[in-house]
Design a protein around this motif. Structure first.
Motif, PDB file in Angstrom:
ATOM      1  N   ASN A   5       0.821  -1.214   0.000  1.00  0.00           N
ATOM      2  CA  ASN A   5       0.000   0.000   0.000  1.00  0.00           C
ATOM      3  C   ASN A   5       0.856   1.264   0.000  1.00  0.00           C
ATOM      4  OD1 ASN A   5      -2.417  -1.364  -0.101  1.00  0.00           O
ATOM      5  ND2 ASN A   5      -2.736  -1.362   2.117  1.00  0.00           N
ATOM      6  N   LEU A   6       2.001   1.208   0.679  1.00  0.00           N
ATOM      7  CA  LEU A   6       2.903   2.358   0.669  1.00  0.00           C
ATOM      8  C   LEU A   6       3.479   2.598  -0.723  1.00  0.00           C
ATOM      9  CD1 LEU A   6       4.975   1.760   3.951  1.00  0.00           C
ATOM     10  CD2 LEU A   6       3.022   3.283   3.648  1.00  0.00           C
ATOM     11  N   CYS A   7       3.621   1.526  -1.502  1.00  0.00           N
ATOM     12  CA  CYS A   7       4.277   1.614  -2.816  1.00  0.00           C
ATOM     13  C   CYS A   7       3.325   1.967  -3.950  1.00  0.00           C
ATOM     14  CB  CYS A   7       4.949   0.282  -3.146  1.00  0.00           C
ATOM     15  SG  CYS A   7       6.309  -0.147  -2.041  1.00  0.00           S
ATOM     16  N   ARG A   8       2.039   1.904  -3.702  1.00  0.00           N
ATOM     17  CA  ARG A   8       1.075   2.118  -4.788  1.00  0.00           C
ATOM     18  C   ARG A   8       1.220   3.530  -5.354  1.00  0.00           C
ATOM     19  NH1 ARG A   8      -2.420  -2.228  -4.894  1.00  0.00           N
ATOM     20  NH2 ARG A   8      -2.742  -3.318  -2.910  1.00  0.00           N
ATOM     21  N   GLY A   9       1.170   3.612  -6.676  1.00  0.00           N
ATOM     22  CA  GLY A   9       1.242   4.905  -7.349  1.00  0.00           C
ATOM     23  C   GLY A   9       2.629   5.293  -7.801  1.00  0.00           C
ATOM     24  N   TYR A  10       3.648   4.503  -7.399  1.00  0.00           N
ATOM     25  CA  TYR A  10       5.026   4.795  -7.808  1.00  0.00           C
ATOM     26  C   TYR A  10       5.481   3.791  -8.863  1.00  0.00           C
ATOM     27  CZ  TYR A  10       4.925   7.525  -3.506  1.00  0.00           C
ATOM     28  OH  TYR A  10       4.583   8.417  -2.514  1.00  0.00           O
ATOM     29  N   LYS A  11       6.365   4.230  -9.753  1.00  0.00           N
ATOM     30  CA  LYS A  11       6.858   3.366 -10.821  1.00  0.00           C
ATOM     31  C   LYS A  11       8.168   2.662 -10.451  1.00  0.00           C
ATOM     32  CE  LYS A  11       3.745   3.617 -14.030  1.00  0.00           C
ATOM     33  NZ  LYS A  11       3.023   2.380 -14.403  1.00  0.00           N
ATOM     34  N   THR A  12       8.986   3.302  -9.641  1.00  0.00           N
ATOM     35  CA  THR A  12      10.261   2.709  -9.244  1.00  0.00           C
ATOM     36  C   THR A  12      10.445   2.887  -7.744  1.00  0.00           C
ATOM     37  OG1 THR A  12      11.141   3.482 -11.364  1.00  0.00           O
ATOM     38  CG2 THR A  12      12.697   2.538  -9.828  1.00  0.00           C
ATOM     39  N   ILE A  13      10.629   1.780  -7.030  1.00  0.00           N
ATOM     40  CA  ILE A  13      10.785   1.808  -5.578  1.00  0.00           C
ATOM     41  C   ILE A  13      12.127   1.191  -5.215  1.00  0.00           C
ATOM     42  CG2 ILE A  13       9.909   0.958  -3.368  1.00  0.00           C
ATOM     43  CD1 ILE A  13       7.488   1.028  -6.162  1.00  0.00           C
ATOM     44  N   SER A  14      12.934   1.896  -4.458  1.00  0.00           N
ATOM     45  CA  SER A  14      14.204   1.335  -3.994  1.00  0.00           C
ATOM     46  C   SER A  14      14.063   0.862  -2.552  1.00  0.00           C
ATOM     47  CB  SER A  14      15.322   2.374  -4.101  1.00  0.00           C
ATOM     48  OG  SER A  14      15.030   3.517  -3.324  1.00  0.00           O
ATOM     49  N   ILE A  15      14.779  -0.223  -2.245  1.00  0.00           N
ATOM     50  CA  ILE A  15      14.865  -0.719  -0.872  1.00  0.00           C
ATOM     51  C   ILE A  15      16.339  -0.682  -0.485  1.00  0.00           C
ATOM     52  CG2 ILE A  15      14.445  -2.628   0.704  1.00  0.00           C
ATOM     53  CD1 ILE A  15      12.233  -3.585  -1.114  1.00  0.00           C
ATOM     54  N   ILE A  16      16.675   0.117   0.520  1.00  0.00           N
ATOM     55  CA  ILE A  16      18.069   0.265   0.925  1.00  0.00           C
ATOM     56  C   ILE A  16      18.244  -0.159   2.381  1.00  0.00           C
ATOM     57  CG2 ILE A  16      18.406   2.179  -0.690  1.00  0.00           C
ATOM     58  CD1 ILE A  16      18.461   4.035   1.809  1.00  0.00           C
ATOM     59  N   GLY A  17      19.458  -0.558   2.739  1.00  0.00           N
ATOM     60  CA  GLY A  17      19.790  -0.881   4.119  1.00  0.00           C
ATOM     61  C   GLY A  17      20.874   0.047   4.624  1.00  0.00           C
ATOM     62  N   LEU A  18      20.811   0.405   5.897  1.00  0.00           N
ATOM     63  CA  LEU A  18      21.848   1.253   6.484  1.00  0.00           C
ATOM     64  C   LEU A  18      23.088   0.453   6.870  1.00  0.00           C
ATOM     65  CD1 LEU A  18      19.862   3.810   8.657  1.00  0.00           C
ATOM     66  CD2 LEU A  18      20.510   3.901   6.251  1.00  0.00           C
ATOM     67  N   GLY A  19      23.067  -0.842   6.638  1.00  0.00           N
ATOM     68  CA  GLY A  19      24.202  -1.708   6.909  1.00  0.00           C
ATOM     69  C   GLY A  19      23.819  -3.136   6.607  1.00  0.00           C
ATOM     70  N   LYS A  20      24.763  -4.067   6.776  1.00  0.00           N
ATOM     71  CA  LYS A  20      24.439  -5.478   6.600  1.00  0.00           C
ATOM     72  C   LYS A  20      23.497  -5.930   7.702  1.00  0.00           C
ATOM     73  CE  LYS A  20      27.457  -8.563   5.226  1.00  0.00           C
ATOM     74  NZ  LYS A  20      27.104  -8.815   3.806  1.00  0.00           N
ATOM     75  N   ASN A  21      22.621  -6.894   7.360  1.00  0.00           N
ATOM     76  CA  ASN A  21      21.730  -7.522   8.338  1.00  0.00           C
ATOM     77  C   ASN A  21      20.779  -6.540   9.012  1.00  0.00           C
ATOM     78  OD1 ASN A  21      22.742 -10.395   8.301  1.00  0.00           O
ATOM     79  ND2 ASN A  21      24.638  -9.345   8.862  1.00  0.00           N
ATOM     80  N   THR A  22      20.376  -5.509   8.283  1.00  0.00           N
ATOM     81  CA  THR A  22      19.347  -4.614   8.805  1.00  0.00           C
ATOM     82  C   THR A  22      17.950  -5.069   8.385  1.00  0.00           C
ATOM     83  OG1 THR A  22      19.690  -3.153   6.908  1.00  0.00           O
ATOM     84  CG2 THR A  22      20.810  -2.566   8.960  1.00  0.00           C
ATOM     85  N   ASP A 146      24.821  -1.028   2.577  1.00  0.00           N
ATOM     86  CA  ASP A 146      25.398   0.234   3.037  1.00  0.00           C
ATOM     87  C   ASP A 146      25.727   1.168   1.867  1.00  0.00           C
ATOM     88  OD1 ASP A 146      26.107   1.997   5.001  1.00  0.00           O
ATOM     89  OD2 ASP A 146      28.185   1.337   5.116  1.00  0.00           O
ATOM     90  N   ARG A 147      24.905   1.096   0.829  1.00  0.00           N
ATOM     91  CA  ARG A 147      25.095   1.968  -0.325  1.00  0.00           C
ATOM     92  C   ARG A 147      23.731   2.556  -0.653  1.00  0.00           C
ATOM     93  NH1 ARG A 147      27.523  -0.073  -6.085  1.00  0.00           N
ATOM     94  NH2 ARG A 147      27.120   1.800  -7.294  1.00  0.00           N
ATOM     95  N   LYS A 148      23.612   3.848  -0.521  1.00  0.00           N
ATOM     96  CA  LYS A 148      22.303   4.479  -0.570  1.00  0.00           C
ATOM     97  C   LYS A 148      21.976   5.113  -1.912  1.00  0.00           C
ATOM     98  CE  LYS A 148      23.240   5.533   4.253  1.00  0.00           C
ATOM     99  NZ  LYS A 148      24.675   5.191   4.191  1.00  0.00           N
ATOM    100  N   SER A 149      22.843   4.936  -2.905  1.00  0.00           N
ATOM    101  CA  SER A 149      22.668   5.642  -4.173  1.00  0.00           C
ATOM    102  C   SER A 149      21.377   5.276  -4.884  1.00  0.00           C
ATOM    103  CB  SER A 149      23.862   5.380  -5.096  1.00  0.00           C
ATOM    104  OG  SER A 149      24.046   4.000  -5.300  1.00  0.00           O
ATOM    105  N   SER A 150      20.852   4.054  -4.636  1.00  0.00           N
ATOM    106  CA  SER A 150      19.613   3.671  -5.316  1.00  0.00           C
ATOM    107  C   SER A 150      18.413   4.464  -4.818  1.00  0.00           C
ATOM    108  CB  SER A 150      19.348   2.171  -5.151  1.00  0.00           C
ATOM    109  OG  SER A 150      19.263   1.812  -3.788  1.00  0.00           O
ATOM    110  N   ALA A 151      18.578   5.186  -3.688  1.00  0.00           N
ATOM    111  CA  ALA A 151      17.487   6.040  -3.202  1.00  0.00           C
ATOM    112  C   ALA A 151      17.445   7.377  -3.930  1.00  0.00           C
ATOM    113  CB  ALA A 151      17.646   6.290  -1.700  1.00  0.00           C
ATOM    114  N   ALA A 152      18.454   7.660  -4.752  1.00  0.00           N
ATOM    115  CA  ALA A 152      18.507   8.944  -5.453  1.00  0.00           C
ATOM    116  C   ALA A 152      17.268   9.136  -6.316  1.00  0.00           C
ATOM    117  CB  ALA A 152      19.759   9.016  -6.324  1.00  0.00           C
ATOM    118  N   PRO A 153      16.699  10.341  -6.321  1.00  0.00           N
ATOM    119  CA  PRO A 153      15.510  10.598  -7.135  1.00  0.00           C
ATOM    120  C   PRO A 153      15.716  10.322  -8.614  1.00  0.00           C
ATOM    121  CG  PRO A 153      15.891  12.395  -5.594  1.00  0.00           C
ATOM    122  CD  PRO A 153      17.095  11.514  -5.532  1.00  0.00           C
ATOM    123  N   SER A 154      16.971  10.349  -9.079  1.00  0.00           N
ATOM    124  CA  SER A 154      17.252  10.026 -10.476  1.00  0.00           C
ATOM    125  C   SER A 154      17.032   8.543 -10.770  1.00  0.00           C
ATOM    126  CB  SER A 154      18.695  10.403 -10.826  1.00  0.00           C
ATOM    127  OG  SER A 154      19.605   9.786  -9.929  1.00  0.00           O
TER     128      SER A 154
END
Length: 346
Positions: A5-22, A146-154
């Protein structure tokens, strides 16, 4: 709480972790499970690698990525061969990764799969668009550890962030670090259209510059802002309005700027988005108190936070206490413990 439900309406959704095993892969599988129940055609790729059997750092079993029939995947041929899902190749792309050539495929029968997509932002965006054009309703971009670049709006229209006890044995420190990431993902945006246009042009050319109050551009002869804080400080004057930094913003750049001039308090540092900030929470708070102001061209749309109280190499947190404290600290974004919520429903 439903991730779908949080993802509805978006075309591209990234899932990122702040570290391993998060809990990033747990969040991905939870979302895939909800998607499969509604039989929504989607695409998946990764800016790193995910789905391996074992965590080589902690020598523990990792959750596998389970995909159902009809799912589109951008990964390497090598990983397709060792996956249990049966897939058909749709297109061989022009992109490669350390694990081989990237292909777009369609799952013909369900199973587990490993994902390793392209390494660059532009390539991730391109393969995501390909999967959308083939028929995916939306695409999930699985972020590297631990790589957050996929959250970039681009890259993505919306982001889900996983955090957890692996970050620190101190619960309050984990919450502090998570709050810090939420803050840098939500930095104020440059609103003035004329200023935006000028800054976008400089960013596109990867040029560091100072812009004055009359919007006159003063280019700075630096390849990168890393180690350039003193140079920037020396070039500031009382007419300065913006310092444009196309690349990363790090601690030493800010520290040298502060040590060089007091004028920094009257200007805004402008970066592309919050993924460009590489400053820890304690230093960030200190710089803010000293009067540093940072703005972005594009904010990151953080739509949800998942938490993992478990730590494989130390004490874990009590799940309900951790969830309640995190929700109290971050009230404007949905926070969930997917494992706890599942166990309480059983």
């Amino acid at each position: 709480m439903s991730l779908l439900n949080l993802c509805r309406g978006y075309k591209t959704i990234s899932i990122i972790g702040l570290g391993k095993n998060t809990g990033k892969t747990v969040a991905l599988n939870h979302l895939l499970s909800e998607i499969n129940k509604e039989k929504i055609p989607i695409g998946i790729t990764s800016i790193g690698r995910d789905g391996e059997d074992m965590d080589l750092v902690y020598d523990i079993e990792k959750p596998k990525i389970h995909v159902e029939k009809g799912t589109l995947i951008a990964t390497t041929m090598e990983l397709i061969y060792i996956s249990s899902a049966n897939v058909s190749i749709i297109e061989k792309t022009d992109y490669t990764s350390p694990l081989g050539d990237i292909v777009i495929s369609k799952v013909e029968s369900s199973g587990d799969i490993q994902i390793a997509g392209p390494q660059s932002i532009s390539a991730i965006k391109d393969v995501s668009n390909k999967m959308l054009n083939i028929g995916g309703e939306f695409v999930i971009v699985d972020g590297a550890i631990d790589r957050k670049s996929s959250a970039a709006p681009s890259i993505s229209d919306a982001t889900i962030m996983a955090t957890g006890g692996i970050l620190s044995p101190d619960m309050d420190k984990v919450i502090e670090d998570t709050l810090h990431q939420v803050e840098v993902f939500s930095l104020p945006v440059i609103e003035d259209k004329e200023s935006r246009s000028i800054i976008e042009g400089l960013m596109a050319q990867n040029k560091i510059a100072i812009i004055d109050k009359d919007l006159k551009i003063n280019p700075i002869n630096l390849q990168t802002a890393l180690g350039g804080g003193k140079v920037l400080g020396e070039r500031l004057d009382h007419k300065s309005k913006y310092v444009v930094v196309p690349g990363s913003l790090v601690k030493n750049t800010i520290k040298d700027l502060i040590d060089t001039t007091k004028i920094y308090k009257d200007i805004d540092i402008v970066i592309k988005d919050g993924t460009k900030i590489f400053i820890n929470s304690r230093d960030w708070m200190k710089f803010k108190k000293q009067g540093i102001k940072v703005k972005v061209l594009n904010p990151i749309n953080l739509i949800g936070i998942t938490i993992n109280p478990y730590c494989p190499n130390g004490p874990s947190f009590e799940p309900r206490e951790f969830l309640n404290k995190m929700r109290k600290s971050i009230s404007h974004i949905p926070v969930m413990d997917l494992v706890l919520e599942k166990s309480e429903r059983m």
